[in-house]
Design an enzyme around this catalytic site. Structure first.
Site, PDB file in Angstrom:
ATOM      1  N   VAL A   1       9.590  15.454   2.902  1.00  0.00           N
ATOM      2  CA  VAL A   1       9.860  16.853   2.546  1.00  0.00           C
ATOM      3  C   VAL A   1       9.505  17.161   1.088  1.00  0.00           C
ATOM      4  O   VAL A   1       8.956  18.221   0.782  1.00  0.00           O
ATOM      5  CB  VAL A   1      11.314  17.266   2.872  1.00  0.00           C
TER       6      VAL A   1
ATOM      7  N   SER B   1       9.247   3.795   7.579  1.00  0.00           N
ATOM      8  CA  SER B   1      10.154   4.350   6.564  1.00  0.00           C
ATOM      9  C   SER B   1      10.399   5.843   6.689  1.00  0.00           C
ATOM     10  O   SER B   1      11.086   6.424   5.865  1.00  0.00           O
ATOM     11  CB  SER B   1       9.591   4.058   5.172  1.00  0.00           C
TER      12      SER B   1
ATOM     13  N   SER C   1      18.693   1.204   1.852  1.00  0.00           N
ATOM     14  CA  SER C   1      18.514   2.650   1.694  1.00  0.00           C
ATOM     15  C   SER C   1      19.839   3.400   1.711  1.00  0.00           C
ATOM     16  O   SER C   1      20.783   3.009   2.407  1.00  0.00           O
ATOM     17  CB  SER C   1      17.636   3.148   2.848  1.00  0.00           C
TER      18      SER C   1
ATOM     19  N   GLU D   1      21.958  15.326  11.077  1.00  0.00           N
ATOM     20  CA  GLU D   1      21.563  15.478   9.670  1.00  0.00           C
ATOM     21  C   GLU D   1      22.529  14.719   8.765  1.00  0.00           C
ATOM     22  O   GLU D   1      23.710  14.572   9.054  1.00  0.00           O
ATOM     23  CB  GLU D   1      21.542  16.974   9.311  1.00  0.00           C
TER      24      GLU D   1
ATOM     25  N   THR E   1       0.823  -1.226   0.000  1.00  0.00           N
ATOM     26  CA  THR E   1       0.000   0.000   0.000  1.00  0.00           C
ATOM     27  C   THR E   1       0.853   1.271   0.000  1.00  0.00           C
ATOM     28  O   THR E   1       0.328   2.374  -0.056  1.00  0.00           O
ATOM     29  CB  THR E   1      -0.946   0.041   1.221  1.00  0.00           C
TER      30      THR E   1
ATOM     31  N   GLU F   1      20.270   5.961   3.235  1.00  0.00           N
ATOM     32  CA  GLU F   1      20.446   6.473   4.599  1.00  0.00           C
ATOM     33  C   GLU F   1      21.455   5.623   5.379  1.00  0.00           C
ATOM     34  O   GLU F   1      21.944   6.040   6.420  1.00  0.00           O
ATOM     35  CB  GLU F   1      19.101   6.520   5.346  1.00  0.00           C
TER      36      GLU F   1
ATOM     37  N   TYR G   1      16.594   4.940  11.926  1.00  0.00           N
ATOM     38  CA  TYR G   1      16.135   4.335  10.673  1.00  0.00           C
ATOM     39  C   TYR G   1      17.320   3.785   9.873  1.00  0.00           C
ATOM     40  O   TYR G   1      17.310   2.637   9.421  1.00  0.00           O
ATOM     41  CB  TYR G   1      15.374   5.376   9.841  1.00  0.00           C
TER      42      TYR G   1
ATOM     43  N   GLN H   1       4.199   3.810  -1.394  1.00  0.00           N
ATOM     44  CA  GLN H   1       4.599   4.369  -2.693  1.00  0.00           C
ATOM     45  C   GLN H   1       5.226   3.302  -3.591  1.00  0.00           C
ATOM     46  O   GLN H   1       4.743   3.022  -4.689  1.00  0.00           O
ATOM     47  CB  GLN H   1       5.599   5.514  -2.474  1.00  0.00           C
TER      48      GLN H   1
END
Length: 325
Positions: free
Chosen positions: A189, A84, A125, A282, A12, A127, A149, A14
């Protein structure tokens, strides 16, 4: 010939919705794992719901995954479900670990026991690179995650490799850099920008409040990236691949493109920044090198950065118009 069967966790979401569409176009029998929630969120798969089979299950519940594999008898398993959203991983670090790290192990375990001949795709990912030591990042770049994450994704990545090496399973990880689309959740974002700009354009809002405008990412289109997932599982031997555009843009670049799509050049009039949207740690700069995917898989991105932003803004404008009717 019997249809190939695929099980998608996170159908369900993206990526899950784009992948389901793509696999249906390849004549697959598609099964999707969905969590029981009080308000089911099938918005992204509404147009294909009658062509897929949904199985209730949860990455936190081993038995439900075992049952899902029993029912679907998959040739391919795509593990796309996770907590996520990076920002949420600070406020819910334990849950993020349960879903995004241990959930992978539970899924691999269900496959090992019931469908050891299936092929397994793990959604890794960019990340995981976090504070990367080199640029651009490749399959060999060392991981230095900067969020719960990212840390959970590193675990998911390595447990996939571990099961591949320990049990000789066909299990791969796609290290996907940021990929967006009109189906992105509003908390991300990119979608926050496209939706905010659409509202400003339609006179429904007068400002857009964002966090760090200087963070830089490698942004591609989700519809292109799901094809890379599929290509990884069509290879003769399992391997991991970086999937990226190799281009780097700042959040500010995204903002400028979004306002450009509605013909506004003095964007600074509308944009404010707030410390509330800054992250404790960050990730400043990510850019991927997908030469290996290009060479081995024959994959490359089709949608450019500006086309992606434009697509998202235009889609949000028509959504908002539809909703106001």
């Amino acid at each position: 010939m019997a249809k190939k069967r695929a099980l998608i966790t996170g159908i369900t979401g993206q990526d899950g919705s784009y992948l389901a569409e793509f696999l249906l176009s390849k004549d697959y029998q598609v099964y999707g794992l969905t969590r029981r929630t009080s308000t089911p969120n099938y918005e992204r798969i509404k147009h294909i719901e009658d062509q897929i089979e949904l199985i209730p299950g949860d990455l936190l519940d081993q038995q439900s995954l075992t049952t899902a594999v029993e029912i679907s008898k998959p040739d391919e398993i795509y593990n796309l479900a996770a907590q996520s959203f990076v920002a949420t991983s600070w406020s819910q670090p334990v849950l993020t670990g349960e879903f995004t790290a241990l959930g992978v192990t539970r899924m691999l375990e269900a496959m090992r026991q019931l469908a050891p001949k299936a092929k397994f795709y793990q959604a890794s990912s960019s990340e995981m690179f976090g504070q990367a030591e080199e640029s651009p990042q490749t399959e060999k770049t060392r991981f230095h995650p900067r969020s719960p994450y990212g840390v959970a994704k590193v675990y998911g990545h390595w447990i996939t490799i571990n099961y591949r090496e320990s049990y000789n399973l066909f299990a791969v990880s796609g290290i996907l850099f940021n990929h967006e689309s009109p189906r992105r959740g509003l908390e991300f974002v990119t979608r926050k920008i496209s939706h905010g700009v659409a509202r400003i354009h339609l006179g429904q809002a007068s400002e857009l409040v964002l966090g760090n405008l200087n963070a830089r990412r490698d942004w591609g289109f989700a519809g292109d990236y799901v094809q890379a997932m599929w290509k990884m599982l069509q290879q003769d031997k399992p391997d991991d691949y970086v999937i990226a555009t190799g281009e780097n843009h700042s959040v500010e670049d995204f903002v400028i493109e979004a306002f450009k799509a509605v013909g506004i050049s003095d964007w600074k009039k509308y944009v404010k920044t707030s410390k509330d949207f800054m992250r404790p740690a960050e990730v400043d700069f990510l850019i991927g090198d997908s030469q290996k995917a290009k060479k081995v898989l024959g994959w490359e991105p089709n949608v450019s950065f500006s086309d992606l932003v434009k697509m998202m803004v235009e889609n949000d404008i028509s959504l908002l118009k539809k909703n106001s009717k």
